[in-house]
Design a protein around this motif. Structure first.
Motif, PDB file in Angstrom:
ATOM      1  N   SER A 230       0.871  -1.045  -0.048  1.00  0.00           N
ATOM      2  CA  SER A 230      -0.061   0.027   0.209  1.00  0.00           C
ATOM      3  C   SER A 230       0.813   1.241   0.091  1.00  0.00           C
ATOM      4  O   SER A 230       1.846   1.378   0.976  1.00  0.00           O
ATOM      5  CB  SER A 230      -0.900  -0.002   1.181  1.00  0.00           C
ATOM      6  OG  SER A 230      -1.804   1.320   1.554  1.00  0.00           O
ATOM      7  N   THR A 231       0.397   2.008  -0.773  1.00  0.00           N
ATOM      8  CA  THR A 231       1.343   3.335  -1.021  1.00  0.00           C
ATOM      9  C   THR A 231       0.341   4.780  -1.076  1.00  0.00           C
ATOM     10  O   THR A 231      -0.740   4.347  -1.478  1.00  0.00           O
ATOM     11  CB  THR A 231       2.082   3.443  -2.325  1.00  0.00           C
ATOM     12  OG1 THR A 231       2.805   4.679  -2.376  1.00  0.00           O
ATOM     13  CG2 THR A 231       1.339   3.319  -3.498  1.00  0.00           C
ATOM     14  N   SER A 232       0.910   5.583  -0.519  1.00  0.00           N
ATOM     15  CA  SER A 232       0.116   6.860  -0.589  1.00  0.00           C
ATOM     16  C   SER A 232       0.229   7.609  -1.901  1.00  0.00           C
ATOM     17  O   SER A 232      -0.346   8.554  -2.043  1.00  0.00           O
ATOM     18  CB  SER A 232       0.668   7.847   0.609  1.00  0.00           C
ATOM     19  OG  SER A 232       0.283   7.243   1.763  1.00  0.00           O
ATOM     20  N   GLY A 233       0.811   7.180  -2.810  1.00  0.00           N
ATOM     21  CA  GLY A 233       1.212   7.707  -4.000  1.00  0.00           C
ATOM     22  C   GLY A 233       2.556   8.165  -4.240  1.00  0.00           C
ATOM     23  O   GLY A 233       2.492   9.425  -4.999  1.00  0.00           O
ATOM     24  N   VAL A 234       3.764   7.571  -4.260  1.00  0.00           N
ATOM     25  CA  VAL A 234       5.050   7.859  -4.511  1.00  0.00           C
ATOM     26  C   VAL A 234       5.163   7.621  -5.866  1.00  0.00           C
ATOM     27  O   VAL A 234       5.480   6.376  -6.360  1.00  0.00           O
ATOM     28  CB  VAL A 234       5.977   7.233  -3.827  1.00  0.00           C
ATOM     29  CG1 VAL A 234       7.463   7.672  -4.024  1.00  0.00           C
ATOM     30  CG2 VAL A 234       5.801   7.435  -2.205  1.00  0.00           C
ATOM     31  N   VAL A 235       4.532   8.269  -6.695  1.00  0.00           N
ATOM     32  CA  VAL A 235       4.451   8.070  -8.084  1.00  0.00           C
ATOM     33  C   VAL A 235       5.612   7.364  -8.943  1.00  0.00           C
ATOM     34  O   VAL A 235       5.593   6.473  -9.784  1.00  0.00           O
ATOM     35  CB  VAL A 235       3.689   9.223  -9.057  1.00  0.00           C
ATOM     36  CG1 VAL A 235       3.812   8.932 -10.608  1.00  0.00           C
ATOM     37  CG2 VAL A 235       2.267   9.413  -8.575  1.00  0.00           C
ATOM     38  N   PRO A 236       6.831   8.262  -8.612  1.00  0.00           N
ATOM     39  CA  PRO A 236       7.989   7.625  -9.454  1.00  0.00           C
ATOM     40  C   PRO A 236       8.271   6.399  -9.095  1.00  0.00           C
ATOM     41  O   PRO A 236       9.273   5.711 -10.107  1.00  0.00           O
ATOM     42  CB  PRO A 236       8.997   8.873  -8.972  1.00  0.00           C
ATOM     43  CG  PRO A 236       8.432   9.864  -8.824  1.00  0.00           C
ATOM     44  CD  PRO A 236       7.035   9.063  -7.893  1.00  0.00           C
ATOM     45  N   MET A 237       7.969   5.460  -7.991  1.00  0.00           N
ATOM     46  CA  MET A 237       8.437   4.432  -7.757  1.00  0.00           C
ATOM     47  C   MET A 237       7.466   3.280  -8.019  1.00  0.00           C
ATOM     48  O   MET A 237       7.477   2.187  -7.773  1.00  0.00           O
ATOM     49  CB  MET A 237       8.593   4.373  -6.255  1.00  0.00           C
ATOM     50  CG  MET A 237       9.669   5.168  -5.482  1.00  0.00           C
ATOM     51  SD  MET A 237      11.335   5.086  -6.350  1.00  0.00           S
ATOM     52  CE  MET A 237      11.686   3.365  -5.818  1.00  0.00           C
ATOM     53  N   ILE A 238       6.108   3.610  -8.465  1.00  0.00           N
ATOM     54  CA  ILE A 238       5.125   2.702  -8.554  1.00  0.00           C
ATOM     55  C   ILE A 238       5.549   1.707  -9.830  1.00  0.00           C
ATOM     56  O   ILE A 238       5.318   0.465  -9.628  1.00  0.00           O
ATOM     57  CB  ILE A 238       3.828   3.274  -8.833  1.00  0.00           C
ATOM     58  CG1 ILE A 238       3.342   3.963  -7.614  1.00  0.00           C
ATOM     59  CG2 ILE A 238       2.771   2.230  -9.472  1.00  0.00           C
ATOM     60  CD1 ILE A 238       2.004   4.641  -7.796  1.00  0.00           C
ATOM     61  N   ALA A 239       5.895   2.122 -10.841  1.00  0.00           N
ATOM     62  CA  ALA A 239       6.380   1.043 -11.994  1.00  0.00           C
ATOM     63  C   ALA A 239       7.369   0.204 -11.427  1.00  0.00           C
ATOM     64  O   ALA A 239       7.503  -1.020 -11.734  1.00  0.00           O
ATOM     65  CB  ALA A 239       6.576   2.111 -13.198  1.00  0.00           C
ATOM     66  N   ARG A 240       8.476   0.770 -10.926  1.00  0.00           N
ATOM     67  CA  ARG A 240       9.644  -0.130 -10.214  1.00  0.00           C
ATOM     68  C   ARG A 240       9.108  -0.986  -9.263  1.00  0.00           C
ATOM     69  O   ARG A 240       9.428  -2.350  -9.182  1.00  0.00           O
ATOM     70  CB  ARG A 240      10.661   0.747  -9.760  1.00  0.00           C
ATOM     71  CG  ARG A 240      11.874   0.170  -9.454  1.00  0.00           C
ATOM     72  CD  ARG A 240      12.859   1.061  -8.698  1.00  0.00           C
ATOM     73  NE  ARG A 240      13.990   0.359  -8.108  1.00  0.00           N
ATOM     74  CZ  ARG A 240      15.016   0.922  -7.567  1.00  0.00           C
ATOM     75  NH1 ARG A 240      14.974   2.090  -7.191  1.00  0.00           N
ATOM     76  NH2 ARG A 240      15.829   0.390  -7.197  1.00  0.00           N
ATOM     77  N   ALA A 241       8.046  -1.023  -8.366  1.00  0.00           N
ATOM     78  CA  ALA A 241       7.399  -1.837  -7.687  1.00  0.00           C
ATOM     79  C   ALA A 241       7.090  -2.796  -8.475  1.00  0.00           C
ATOM     80  O   ALA A 241       7.083  -4.064  -8.086  1.00  0.00           O
ATOM     81  CB  ALA A 241       6.474  -1.201  -6.651  1.00  0.00           C
TER      82      ALA A 241
END
Length: 399
Positions: A230-241
């Motif tokens: 679950s993320t609050s929205g760290v957009v630059p890391m979402i694709a990497r996750a």
């Protein structure tokens, strides 16, 4: 609340490296450092991996398929760590909350985090913490009122899983505590959610390494579809996750307008809703079978109108998604209240009609402050109570 003694290995954790949380390559490097022959390292690594993660063994002497001499050498130089349990609380509904203590590791003093086990019919979900404190200061979240101290290591994240399994009797030949609320069959810790203290994507490498161990077929062996980050929205890391971890994704959304989300989730000032949803649409592996969960806490008079529900449906159009509506869980000092049940049901009906399965998450563990948004280390909670008491005394004196 039950106070528990520290496990024997905890005091030695600073002096000798722990094998917990290391990759296979990392374990191999430790074996090489203590003189294990190169041709044996792969086999010995596999043996240790099995003993640590499949059988939950912490004592090298019990690893009977390893030679006696090597077991002695391992015990001299390495450990299989477990966190220290400060307290264990059990809710009226069977939810368990542990307060774990870890070494300072640059923090100046030992640090504490909370981990929660939620038993349900057919599954047992473990809510893990990724940081000590949090930097995001979400206004409805109790954890957000605690200052950020440090990231947890992969060892400490995996340690939460291992200690929970140990306390519940979830390892082979282990005994489950009498009267414990656990699934009737199958694994007792069957699901993991990275929804505890901290923002997982601000501790990416350690979270990644821990979750890869959790999903390793020869390790803790949980399906990636049973692990949610679950993320609050760290957009630059979402694709990497998605590319490097590949588990299920949950987004703490909580608002459908940028002006309101800026207040509820201040990270929104950096990554607006439209940017966040674009990253969700591009999440690797996204499909109807691997939907993104959007978490939405129900705050009375703030984000709970039928208009909000309709806008939520509009925003998520085209994204394979489900919506979790979370009744707000109060905590000392909060200015928010939970939406009325009728309001929540009306909201749920609108999103359900649009095809988004939106179970209303029944509050669990509220009586021990173990519910969503209520986690905080006990030392910080004590300081908050003292601060509130002082403010009340000042107010009384002014009158």
């Amino acid at each position: 609340m039950t106070a528990l003694a520290s496990p024997p290995a905890a005091s030695a954790a600073i002096e000798r490296p722990s094998l917990v949380g290391l990759s296979r390559e990392g374990i191999g490097a430790e074996l090489a450092a203590i003189g294990v022959e190169p041709r044996q390292i792969r086999m010995r690594t596999a043996q240790l991996w099995s003993w640590i993660y499949q059988r939950g063994v912490t004592d090298f002497a019990a690893m009977t398929n390893i030679s006696k001499d090597l077991r002695a050498k391992l015990a001299d130089h390495l450990i299989v760590s477990r966190p220290e349990i400060v307290t264990e609380q059990i809710s009226e509904d069977g939810t368990r909350k542990w307060l774990f203590r870890f070494p300072p590791r640059g923090a100046g003093r030992p640090v504490e985090v909370e981990t929660v086990y939620i038993p349900e019919v057919g599954r047992g979900t473990l809510c893990l913490s990724s940081q000590v404190g949090c930097t995001l200061t979400c206004s409805f979240c109790h954890t957000g009122t605690q200052r950020m101290v440090r990231n947890l290591t992969a060892e400490e994240i995996v340690g939460q899983i291992l200690m929970a399994r140990e306390r519940l009797g979830d390892f082979p030949d282990a005994t489950t505590p009498v009267g414990a609320a656990v699934p009737a069959e199958g694994r007792l810790v069957s699901n993991i959610v990275m929804m505890g203290m901290g923002e997982p994507l601000y501790n990416f490498e350690h979270v990644r390494d821990a979750l890869l161990i959790a999903s390793d077929g020869d390790g803790i062996a949980l399906s990636k579809r049973r692990i949610t980050l679950s993320t609050s929205g760290v957009v630059p890391m979402i694709a990497r996750a998605g590319a490097e971890i590949g588990v299920m994704l949950a987004i703490s959304l909580h608002a459908v307008r940028d002006d309101l989300r800026d207040v509820l989730v201040p990270l929104n000032k950096k990554h607006k809703i439209a940017e966040l949803l674009d990253a969700c649409r591009a999440y690797p592996g996204l499909s109807n079978a691997r939907r993104i969960t959007f978490e939405y806490v129900m705050l009375k008079g703030v984000n709970d109108s039928p208009a909000d529900a309709r806008e939520l449906v509009r925003l998520l159009k085209g994204i394979p998604a489900k919506i979790n509506l979370i009744p707000f869980n109060p905590w000392p000092g909060t200015d928010y209240a939970c939406s009325d049940w009728e309001t929540i049901e009306t909201f749920a009906e609108i999103v359900n009609r649009a095809g988004y399965a939106s179970p209303i998450r029944t509050p669990r563990g509220r009586d021990i402050l173990a519910a969503c948004g209520q986690l905080k280390s006990e030392s910080e909670r004590m300081r908050a109570r003292e601060r509130l008491a002082l403010e009340a005394m000042v107010a009384d004196a002014a009158e």
